[in-house]
Design an enzyme around this catalytic site. Structure first.
Site, PDB file in Angstrom:
ATOM      1  N   GLU A 105      -0.042  18.810 -29.151  1.00 46.70           N
ATOM      2  CA  GLU A 105      -0.638  20.028 -29.694  1.00 46.70           C
ATOM      3  C   GLU A 105       0.229  20.729 -30.731  1.00 46.70           C
ATOM      4  O   GLU A 105       1.454  20.598 -30.746  1.00 46.70           O
ATOM      5  CB  GLU A 105      -1.032  20.987 -28.578  1.00 46.70           C
ATOM      6  CG  GLU A 105       0.079  21.551 -27.753  1.00 46.70           C
ATOM      7  CD  GLU A 105      -0.447  22.668 -26.861  1.00 46.70           C
ATOM      8  OE1 GLU A 105      -0.770  23.734 -27.398  1.00 46.70           O
ATOM      9  OE2 GLU A 105      -0.540  22.456 -25.635  1.00 46.70           O
ATOM     10  N   SER A 131      -2.588  30.140 -24.410  1.00 46.05           N
ATOM     11  CA  SER A 131      -2.697  30.290 -25.863  1.00 46.05           C
ATOM     12  C   SER A 131      -2.372  31.719 -26.282  1.00 46.05           C
ATOM     13  O   SER A 131      -1.256  32.190 -26.075  1.00 46.05           O
ATOM     14  CB  SER A 131      -4.092  29.861 -26.310  1.00 46.05           C
ATOM     15  OG  SER A 131      -4.162  29.735 -27.722  1.00 46.05           O
ATOM     16  N   HIS A 137      -4.262  21.148 -26.765  1.00 45.91           N
ATOM     17  CA  HIS A 137      -4.148  22.581 -26.531  1.00 45.91           C
ATOM     18  C   HIS A 137      -5.001  23.033 -25.342  1.00 45.91           C
ATOM     19  O   HIS A 137      -6.208  22.831 -25.316  1.00 45.91           O
ATOM     20  CB  HIS A 137      -4.576  23.323 -27.800  1.00 45.91           C
ATOM     21  CG  HIS A 137      -4.336  24.791 -27.771  1.00 45.91           C
ATOM     22  ND1 HIS A 137      -3.082  25.325 -27.608  1.00 45.91           N
ATOM     23  CD2 HIS A 137      -5.184  25.850 -27.865  1.00 45.91           C
ATOM     24  CE1 HIS A 137      -3.155  26.642 -27.625  1.00 45.91           C
ATOM     25  NE2 HIS A 137      -4.423  26.985 -27.764  1.00 45.91           N
TER      26      HIS A 137
END
Length: 307
Positions: free
Chosen positions: A240, A148, A270
């Site tokens: 996602e 991320s 995610h």
């Protein structure tokens, strides 16, 4: 991978709305306190030791598997929207990776926004990388990975190192990376990410970017120069919100001649890697360890020939 949802996947999906509520409504100071409490109690496998270290003033956690190779290291940059610190699930996931790779990992507990917006996190990650080099680590014995926001920091770290003339690591892996922090970020998908809400994305973006230009390549690497970067594995979930970021990263890298592998996992959300009960999480983590391990071996072979 099983085309049908496993019982673990169905069970976890039922709990994912809690993650959305956490991101949307929990005040950051409270979230930080909860994370610190969890970090003090995190349980790792008995054959993985944990040590807190300071890398030129940047706090890190070193995880070392029993019998691991001390001459190689995984530099791990955690996710959390640039606003959350290092968490127990990240520690547990990286413990899985170090056991598979049989090498130590250094997890950077970098400064977080909004108190420390860009470039604080990137500065800290860069400091730790250079600390490893000063300590005698060969760049070819280092691999970098991040999820991320940490995937963003992985890419921007590579670009900063290259632009500064520093030697690059052997390879990198990006798990559900965020690569575009401009206003359009998080607005394009027609599907709904079960973990990462668009409203939370906006909160994270504003906190990290601050008054900087979001098109700065060291903030949004999709606007950067991809020439000369090391091999990169990119993994993303089909469902996602950041799927298109990962697709763009892979395309940009390949266009620049970078060895990029893109893996899109059906039905995944995610950073599903954090849920190690999932068969897909174990499959993805094994793919990461195989990719990074193979490039460490190749880099080591090249170094041996050069000597």
């Amino acid at each position: 991978m099983n085309p049908m949802p496993s019982p673990a996947e169905r069970n976890i999906r039922n709990q994912l709305p809690i993650s959305q509520l956490f991101q949307l409504y929990l005040p950051l100071p409270v979230a930080g306190w909860l994370i610190r409490q969890g970090m003090a109690r995190v349980q790792l496998p008995a054959d993985v030791t944990r040590e807190s270290v300071s890398a030129d003033g940047v706090p890190c956690e070193r995880l070392t598997p029993r019998g691991g190779r001390p001459d190689r290291v995984l530099l791990y940059l955690h996710g959390g929207g640039f606003v959350f610190g290092l968490t127990p699930p990240h520690m547990e996931m990286v413990a899985h990776l170090v056991r598979a790779l049989n090498i130590p990992a250094l997890l950077v507990d970098y400064r977080v926004a909004p108190d420390h917006p860009f470039p604080a996190a990137l500065d800290d990650c860069s400091t730790v990388y250079h600390w490893l080099l000063k300590g005698g680590c060969s760049p070819q014995s280092i691999v970098v990975a991040g999820d991320s926001a940490g995937g963003n920091l992985t890419l921007t770290l590579l670009m900063r190192l290259r632009d500064g003339g520093a030697p690059l690591p052997a390879a990198a892996a990006c798990l559900s990376p965020v690569a575009d922090l401009t206003e359009r970020a998080g607005t394009q998908p027609a599907y709904k990410d079960p973990v990462l809400p668009a409203k939370a994305m906006r909160r994270y973006r504003l906190s990290y970017v601050g008054d900087q230009d979001a098109r700065d390549p060291l903030i949004s690497p999709v606007f950067g120069d991809w020439q000369g970067l090391p091999p990169i594995l990119v993994q993303v979930g089909e469902d996602e919100i950041l799927r298109e970021d990962a697709v763009r990263v892979a395309a940009l890298g390949k266009d620049a001649g970078v060895d990029v592998r893109l893996e899109i996992y059906p039905r995944m959300w995610h950073v599903w890697h954090l849920y190690r009960e999932l068969p897909q999480a174990l499959h993805a983590l094994d793919a990461i360890s195989q990719f990074l391990g193979a490039h460490l071996t190749r880099a080591g072979a090249r170094s041996g020939v050069e000597r």
